[in-house]
Design a protein around this motif. Structure first.
Motif, short mmCIF file in Angstrom:
data_model
loop_
_atom_site.label_atom_id
_atom_site.label_comp_id
_atom_site.label_asym_id
_atom_site.label_seq_id
_atom_site.Cartn_x
_atom_site.Cartn_y
_atom_site.Cartn_z
N HIS A 81 0.82 -1.22 0.00
CA HIS A 81 0.00 0.00 0.00
C HIS A 81 0.85 1.27 0.00
O HIS A 81 0.72 2.10 0.90
CB HIS A 81 -0.91 0.03 1.24
CG HIS A 81 -1.72 -1.20 1.43
ND1 HIS A 81 -2.74 -1.57 0.57
CD2 HIS A 81 -1.66 -2.17 2.38
CE1 HIS A 81 -3.27 -2.71 0.98
NE2 HIS A 81 -2.64 -3.10 2.07
N PRO A 82 1.72 1.43 -0.99
CA PRO A 82 2.59 2.62 -0.98
C PRO A 82 1.80 3.92 -1.03
O PRO A 82 2.23 4.93 -0.47
CB PRO A 82 3.44 2.44 -2.25
CG PRO A 82 2.67 1.50 -3.12
CD PRO A 82 1.92 0.59 -2.19
N GLU A 83 0.64 3.92 -1.65
CA GLU A 83 -0.13 5.17 -1.79
C GLU A 83 -0.61 5.68 -0.43
O GLU A 83 -0.73 6.88 -0.23
CB GLU A 83 -1.30 4.95 -2.77
CG GLU A 83 -2.47 4.10 -2.29
CD GLU A 83 -2.17 2.60 -2.10
OE1 GLU A 83 -1.11 2.13 -2.56
OE2 GLU A 83 -2.98 1.91 -1.47
N ALA A 123 2.37 7.41 1.10
CA ALA A 123 2.60 8.69 0.44
C ALA A 123 1.62 9.73 0.96
O ALA A 123 1.98 10.88 1.22
CB ALA A 123 2.48 8.53 -1.07
N ARG A 124 0.38 9.31 1.14
CA ARG A 124 -0.62 10.23 1.68
C ARG A 124 -0.25 10.66 3.11
O ARG A 124 -0.34 11.85 3.45
CB ARG A 124 -2.01 9.56 1.69
CG ARG A 124 -3.06 10.48 2.28
CD ARG A 124 -4.45 9.89 2.41
NE ARG A 124 -5.24 10.74 3.29
CZ ARG A 124 -6.42 10.44 3.82
NH1 ARG A 124 -6.99 9.27 3.52
NH2 ARG A 124 -7.03 11.28 4.61
N THR A 131 9.23 4.86 -0.97
CA THR A 131 7.84 5.25 -1.07
C THR A 131 7.61 6.70 -0.66
O THR A 131 6.81 7.41 -1.26
CB THR A 131 6.99 4.34 -0.15
OG1 THR A 131 7.28 3.00 -0.49
CG2 THR A 131 5.51 4.61 -0.31
N THR A 132 8.34 7.14 0.37
CA THR A 132 8.05 8.45 0.94
C THR A 132 9.09 9.49 0.55
O THR A 132 8.86 10.68 0.73
CB THR A 132 8.04 8.38 2.49
OG1 THR A 132 9.36 8.02 2.93
CG2 THR A 132 7.04 7.36 2.99
#
Ligand SMILES: [Zn+2]
Length: 241
Positions: free
Chosen positions: A68-70, A73-74, A114-115
């Motif tokens: 769940h990389p998104e 990021a959120r 990811t971040t």
């Protein structure tokens, strides 16, 4: 995935190798969420945090960040801190060097990919650690070991109201509060928990912010009375855990 009370409390005498709370001069606290990200519950929690302008710290599992990389990021985009909680929740004190490398380095690399941010904090699964491991995590992997001071045992699913009560009862300035964003009851407890803590005047910060707020003032003297020849105080000078 259950967390337990830390098995070894940090040394109170020697070098500071892990943190349960931070001595601060203001009403600052840090809310932490472990074991995610969860596809459904973490976004719901992010909504709750956003509505209140609260920043939290997420101790995540590398294998779930990969899924769940998104969500990560959120979390970063909304001002939260993302930190290392191992790859797949192994007890680090039972691993050899190769296992540690995977649990620690691979997780940090996946988070950073990811971040876009370096990972500077780590929470060992189950709080299973020791001073030697703490030192290795800091010296070899570049992360400070963060434990906790307030544990609502939310993973035992006691119900949202009990989770809220336990957090309110235990929280003081400088507290690091533990919870898990993989249990529906925990997420359900958060609006009332956050609102009550805000009403008491607490200010939420990330763990890195809390560390930066550590008081430079000396610890208060054991006795406030000015003169009389003090009975010898047995209180040793405690280092912040
Ligand atoms: Zn955990």
């Amino acid at each position: 995935m259950a967390m337990q009370t830390p098995q070894e409390l940090p040394s109170q005498t020697g070098e500071c190798t892990s943190y349960n709370s931070i001595r601060v001069d203001g009403p600052y606290i840090a809310m932490t969420f472990d074991d995610g990200p969860s596809a459904v519950l973490t976004p719901r929690l992010l909504d709750i945090l956003k509505q209140r302008h609260i920043h939290a710290t997420f101790f995540v599992l590398g294998q779930l960040v990969q899924e769940h990389p998104e969500i990560m990021a959120r979390a970063i985009a909304e001002g939260h801190e993302v930190a290392n909680h191992s790859w797949d929740h192994k007890a680090l004190n039972k691993l050899g060097e190769g296992g540690l490398q995977h649990e620690l380095a691979d997780t940090s690399a996946t988070i950073t990919k990811t971040t876009g941010k370096p990972v500077t904090l780590m929470r060992p699964p189950y709080g299973a650690t020791n001073p030697r491991l703490n030192k290795a995590i800091e010296k070899e992997y570049g992360m400070k070991v963060i434990l906790w001071a307030v544990d609502p045992f939310d993973w035992k699913r006691p119900g949202p109201q009990v989770i809220t009560q336990r957090i309110l009862a235990g929280t003081q300035p400088g507290s690091i509060i533990l919870a898990h964003d993989i249990h529906p009851g925990t997420i359900e407890a958060m609006p009332a928990t956050f609102d009550a803590l805000l009403a008491k005047g607490f200010k939420f910060v990330t763990i890195s912010e809390l560390l930066a707020l550590e008081s430079k003032n000396p610890a208060p003297a054991p006795s406030a009375s000015p003169a009389p020849p003090a009975q010898k105080s047995s209180k040793s000078k405690k280092k912040t855990a």
